[in-house]
Design an enzyme around this catalytic site. Structure first.
Site, PDB file in Angstrom:
ATOM      1  N   THR A  81      16.579  56.929 -10.056  1.00  0.00           N
ATOM      2  CA  THR A  81      16.919  57.973  -9.078  1.00  0.00           C
ATOM      3  C   THR A  81      16.616  59.348  -9.665  1.00  0.00           C
ATOM      4  O   THR A  81      15.949  60.181  -9.040  1.00  0.00           O
ATOM      5  CB  THR A  81      18.409  57.879  -8.690  1.00  0.00           C
ATOM      6  N   GLN A 135      11.161  48.485  -9.672  1.00  0.00           N
ATOM      7  CA  GLN A 135      11.162  47.046  -9.401  1.00  0.00           C
ATOM      8  C   GLN A 135      10.016  46.310 -10.103  1.00  0.00           C
ATOM      9  O   GLN A 135      10.128  45.123 -10.386  1.00  0.00           O
ATOM     10  CB  GLN A 135      11.049  46.778  -7.893  1.00  0.00           C
ATOM     11  N   SER A 153      13.666  52.047 -14.570  1.00  0.00           N
ATOM     12  CA  SER A 153      15.117  51.903 -14.649  1.00  0.00           C
ATOM     13  C   SER A 153      15.450  50.665 -15.479  1.00  0.00           C
ATOM     14  O   SER A 153      14.936  49.579 -15.216  1.00  0.00           O
ATOM     15  CB  SER A 153      15.691  51.758 -13.242  1.00  0.00           C
ATOM     16  N   HIS A 189      18.284  48.916 -15.721  1.00  0.00           N
ATOM     17  CA  HIS A 189      19.136  47.857 -15.163  1.00  0.00           C
ATOM     18  C   HIS A 189      18.423  46.974 -14.146  1.00  0.00           C
ATOM     19  O   HIS A 189      19.001  46.034 -13.612  1.00  0.00           O
ATOM     20  CB  HIS A 189      20.432  48.431 -14.575  1.00  0.00           C
ATOM     21  N   CYS A 210      24.651  47.951   5.573  1.00  0.00           N
ATOM     22  CA  CYS A 210      26.079  47.915   5.896  1.00  0.00           C
ATOM     23  C   CYS A 210      26.936  48.559   4.821  1.00  0.00           C
ATOM     24  O   CYS A 210      28.137  48.357   4.748  1.00  0.00           O
ATOM     25  CB  CYS A 210      26.554  46.496   6.177  1.00  0.00           C
TER      26      CYS A 210
END
Ligand SMILES: *Cc1c(COP(=O)(O)O)cnc(C)c1O
Length: 400
Positions: free
Chosen positions: A75, A182, A202, A204, A330
């Site tokens: 990010t 990714q 990233s 993680h 959601c």
């Protein structure tokens, strides 16, 4: 086999025990500040940071390890790349090209840049989630300073034609940034061969710790200059001030090293499991649709839509035993279907019933088989209770 099963490796990956082991001494004995070069505590920490930097540089074939700038994650790397280029090259132009299916950390940064005078083209994608290269070419103007296209999508796993994008960027003298959160550690990445000038990473997402990432910033042919987001002590060549998180950096480096060494074999194994999962489900259920590309896809990603079921009920039925992710956002109060699936042209009802299966390093065959069984069971049960499904099935039988 232990329940629940973790099938959400695009959301985050578990830390590899070897990574944790490498980190531990840096929480205990080797606690020095990597900026304290005048004593052995700092020196040891700094040495470890530089080894990690080289390991990460090697994973993406960067020519110098100084091209790796540590951040808090992808990010921040995406913010630094986009805002950093925008501010530094504002005189040159105010146009940025990206895609409609980028991660929010790219899209929201672009939205912000639009409020301060930049123009952003959000390229649409085709049915499989791929951009059209001719459309990219046509979008370039003499004000374009940056093309930002992700290497692999986090929802549908689609792999963009990054080498071709790199060539187009180079032809026009535009910088090419790719969010590879990714892709890195899962598929081969080569910043030279792919013409990438900035790459977000990233830890993680590749079996390393959370809260650590990096931005690759090219130093030569061409040299990329950036305005920093965080000012302070001048760490990371002035691009990212703040005391380095040494244990996390060591973990990130180790994770990168393991990925580089094991990637090929691991990808083959995971792809086998992914295909087993896909076949196992689609052999036993009708009206299941694959979202994204069948071939140009991360080995560990399977995104399926199940017609004639209710999305939330489906997810609820599965997720107590198998941790997966849904195609609806959601997280917030609203139940908007995923903007990525929308961009692909997936009808809203189908987008609502999509499930992302994220397979990873620690996924086992037994877990795959259990997931198949569970998904088939839940979908059959829900469909048995659906009057629409019954009607449609009967009509199909009558036609035969
Ligand atoms: C996870 C992810 C990010 C964000 O990374 P963080 O390190 O969690 O900030 C950005 N882009 C993509 C494609 C991701 O999958």
């Amino acid at each position: 086999m232990k329940l629940p099963i973790y099938m959400d490796n695009q959301s985050t990956t578990p830390i590899d025990p070897r990574v944790l082991e490498a980190m531990e001494p840096f929480y205990r004995r080797i606690f020095g500040n990597a900026a304290s070069r005048n004593h052995s505590f700092g020196e040891e920490a700094l040495d470890a940071v530089e080894i990690a930097r080289a390991q990460i540089a090697s994973l993406i074939n960067a020519s110098e390890s100084e091209e790796i700038i540590f951040t808090s994650g992808a990010t921040e790397s995406n913010n630094l790349a986009l805002k950093g280029i925008a501010e530094m090259y504002r005189e040159k132009g105010n146009h940025i090209i990206t895609t409609q299916i980028e991660h929010k950390s790219v899209l929201d940064t672009c939205k912000f840049l639009e409020t301060v005078g930049f123009q952003v083209t959000y390229l649409p994608v085709g049915r499989e989630g791929l951009i059209h290269l001719d459309m990219l070419r046509r979008s370039v103007t003499n004000k374009t300073i940056l093309i930002s296209v992700m290497s692999a999508n986090n929802e549908i796993g689609t792999l963009q034609p990054v080498s071709e994008i790199g060539t187009i960027a180079k032809e026009h003298g535009i910088f090419f940034h790719s969010d590879a959160a990714q892709a890195a550690g899962k598929i081969p990445l080569d910043v030279q061969a792919m013409g990438m000038d900035l790459v977000s990473l990233s830890a993680h997402k590749m079996y390393g710790p959370k809260g650590i990432g990096a931005l690759y910033v090219r130093k030569r042919n061409p040299r990329v200059r950036l305005a920093p987001l965080i000012h302070g002590g001048g760490h990371e060549q002035g691009l990212r001030s703040g005391t380095l998180n040494v244990p996390a950096i060591v973990g990130f480096g180790t994770a990168a090293e393991i990925c580089k060494r094991e990637m090929n074999q691991e990808a083959k194994r995971i792809l086998g499991f992914r295909e087993r999962l896909k076949t196992g489900i689609t052999k036993q259920l009708d009206d299941v649709y694959l979202n994204g590309s069948p071939e140009k896809r991360l080995p560990g990603n399977l995104n399926l839509s199940f017609a004639f079921v209710e999305g939330e009920t489906l997810l609820m039925g599965i997720s107590a035993e198998v941790a997966v992710s849904s195609g609806s956002a959601c997280t917030s109060a609203n139940l908007e279907p995923s903007y990525v699936l929308k961009a692909l042209g997936v009808p809203e009802e189908l987008a609502h019933t999509s499930i992302r299966f994220g397979l990873g390093r620690f996924t086992t065959e037994e877990e795959v088989d259990y997931t198949i069984e569970r998904v088939v069971q839940v979908v059959k049960k829900l469909r048995a209770a659906s009057p629409i499904y019954k009607e449609i099935r009967q009509a199909a039988v009558a036609r035969k």
